[in-house]
Design a protein around this motif. Sequence first.
Motif, PDB file in Angstrom:
ATOM      1  N   LEU A  43       0.755  -1.120  -0.118  1.00 50.50           N
ATOM      2  CA  LEU A  43       0.017   0.188   0.033  1.00 50.50           C
ATOM      3  C   LEU A  43       0.871   1.259  -0.026  1.00 50.50           C
ATOM      4  CD1 LEU A  43      -3.119  -0.830   2.491  1.00 50.50           C
ATOM      5  CD2 LEU A  43      -2.887  -0.606   0.081  1.00 50.50           C
ATOM      6  N   GLU A  44       1.675   1.345   0.703  1.00 50.94           N
ATOM      7  CA  GLU A  44       2.560   2.540   1.022  1.00 50.94           C
ATOM      8  C   GLU A  44       3.406   2.968  -0.227  1.00 50.94           C
ATOM      9  OE1 GLU A  44       4.730   2.604   4.891  1.00 50.94           O
ATOM     10  OE2 GLU A  44       5.532   4.528   4.174  1.00 50.94           O
ATOM     11  N   ASP A  49      -3.918   4.267   1.062  1.00 48.60           N
ATOM     12  CA  ASP A  49      -4.158   4.048   2.418  1.00 48.60           C
ATOM     13  C   ASP A  49      -4.987   2.857   2.747  1.00 48.60           C
ATOM     14  OD1 ASP A  49      -2.767   6.675   3.188  1.00 48.60           O
ATOM     15  OD2 ASP A  49      -4.107   7.648   2.029  1.00 48.60           O
ATOM     16  N   ASP A  50      -5.567   2.431   1.954  1.00 48.30           N
ATOM     17  CA  ASP A  50      -6.293   1.141   2.250  1.00 48.30           C
ATOM     18  C   ASP A  50      -6.676   0.578   0.943  1.00 48.30           C
ATOM     19  OD1 ASP A  50      -8.076  -0.669   3.625  1.00 48.30           O
ATOM     20  OD2 ASP A  50      -9.400   0.983   4.444  1.00 48.30           O
ATOM     21  N   ARG A  90       1.712  14.177   3.008  1.00 57.32           N
ATOM     22  CA  ARG A  90       0.715  13.477   2.708  1.00 57.32           C
ATOM     23  C   ARG A  90      -0.525  13.836   2.276  1.00 57.32           C
ATOM     24  NH1 ARG A  90      -0.301   9.808  -0.980  1.00 57.32           N
ATOM     25  NH2 ARG A  90      -1.882   8.163  -0.161  1.00 57.32           N
ATOM     26  N   TRP A 138      -8.848  15.519   4.330  1.00 59.26           N
ATOM     27  CA  TRP A 138      -8.390  14.341   4.272  1.00 59.26           C
ATOM     28  C   TRP A 138      -9.170  13.332   3.041  1.00 59.26           C
ATOM     29  CZ3 TRP A 138      -3.835  11.848   4.712  1.00 59.26           C
ATOM     30  CH2 TRP A 138      -3.807  10.399   4.806  1.00 59.26           C
ATOM     31  N   ASN A 139     -10.337  13.784   3.120  1.00 57.81           N
ATOM     32  CA  ASN A 139     -11.291  13.170   2.207  1.00 57.81           C
ATOM     33  C   ASN A 139     -11.674  13.820   0.931  1.00 57.81           C
ATOM     34  OD1 ASN A 139     -11.690  10.424   3.257  1.00 57.81           O
ATOM     35  ND2 ASN A 139     -12.895  11.288   4.974  1.00 57.81           N
ATOM     36  N   ARG A 157     -10.434   6.303  -0.604  1.00 59.04           N
ATOM     37  CA  ARG A 157      -9.458   5.475  -0.007  1.00 59.04           C
ATOM     38  C   ARG A 157      -8.053   5.491  -0.943  1.00 59.04           C
ATOM     39  NH1 ARG A 157     -11.904   1.577   3.669  1.00 59.04           N
ATOM     40  NH2 ARG A 157     -14.005   1.222   2.921  1.00 59.04           N
ATOM     41  N   ARG A 207      -7.021   8.430  -1.789  1.00 54.07           N
ATOM     42  CA  ARG A 207      -6.593   9.762  -1.514  1.00 54.07           C
ATOM     43  C   ARG A 207      -6.867  10.724  -2.770  1.00 54.07           C
ATOM     44  NH1 ARG A 207      -6.888   8.203   2.670  1.00 54.07           N
ATOM     45  NH2 ARG A 207      -8.620   9.340   2.774  1.00 54.07           N
TER      46      ARG A 207
END
Length: 415
Positions: free
Chosen positions: A33-34, A39-40, A270, A352-353, A396, A398
Amino acid sequence: MTAIHVTSEIGKLKKVLLHRPGRELLNLTPDTLERLLFDDIPFLKVAQEEHDAFAKILRDNGVEVVYLEDLMAETLAANPGLREQFLKQFIDEAGIKTEKYKKIVYDFLNSYDDNKELILKTMEGINVNELDSKLRNIENSLVDLVSDESNFIADPMPNLYFTRDPFGSIGNGVSLNRMYSVTRNRETIYAEYIFDHHPEYKGQVDKYFDRYNPFHIEGGDILNLNDHVLAIGISQRTQADAIEMIAKNLFSHKDAKIDTILAFNIPNSRAFMHLDTVFTQIDKDKFTVHPGIMGPLQVFEITADPDNSNEVLVKEMNDKLENILARYLGIPKVELIMCAGGDKIAAEREQWNDGSNTLCIAPGVIVVYERNDVTNALLKEKGLTVLEMPSAELSRGRGGPRCMSMPLVREEVEW
Ligand SMILES: NC(=[NH2+])NCCC[C@H](N)C(=O)O
């Protein structure tokens, strides 16, 4: 009509490039993921439904939607000799090093007769197990086996649905970007082939930046304020050197109208990876802004140096953001609308969303993620037409509606 025509962030959107998230999302795992900038792990079926709802909102509002995978398949169909060149380049850029593996992967991909299926497979990634039967007869190559962190002989490209980033439309041309990360740099190969070889784009699109340049810049940082002023973020994804480079290219290009670039220096994090995660234009005189950037933000004006075409003039603007924007847009006043009205916790949650990441499809008409209800209510109160799309899974990755779209044609704005 020109193939690319974008001279604002808000002019009526006529044609847009999307990518429907595909099986590449099924190849995300907790360990990758990273590195792959997620992030998910989104639930693909729902992500696709949400994405189809996005495309429907756009079509219902008169926008022609084209898909990256279709343009690329058409590019191959129109140029029979190109498949081999594309596959070889794809294989090289996927980091497949030994001749033996190159050949196996080439044959594997080339066995796809249908061009679109082939393109989707290159996006999805190739797991070594898929090649198993062919590998049985050869020794494993130490180089390829030890250099691979996962079972993927070609990594998936899960960020492709953020079509905003690999290139950016500017006037009648594009910035074909060099990306910040290894994982996303491979995405720009599709745009390279489309602009060089697709019958509708070949020879029609000037390049103001190229993916082979040494500095990185991404489309999420490039905003067209009007036909002669660009805003570009200096961010995690875009280096100041890249901005100077594109400035020189634009200022000296005979057909480019851009004479001024405003460079917005935003914190490197981020959450704020691109300028459009904290700042988007939504009407002639209105912008959404994340309150978290207002303190640290620095704005620089970049213009041509009349005495030396190899240099540019850079000047820091010491004024309030709304005054700077009003001056460069040539209008009396600009209103900044804070994400979630400025409430610290709600603003951080909604930013963030992607609460500030709106796609403007006409002055005052925006597509937003439904989940950011505090910001959306405020935008409605301010008189905007707010078109909400579902966003449980897509978010998810981003990125919001602006990140998931690349305008190819917009109407001119009457200022
Ligand atoms: N224009 C944007 N803000 N794009 C968002 C891209 C998100 C993607 N996961 C990345 O990290 O690259």
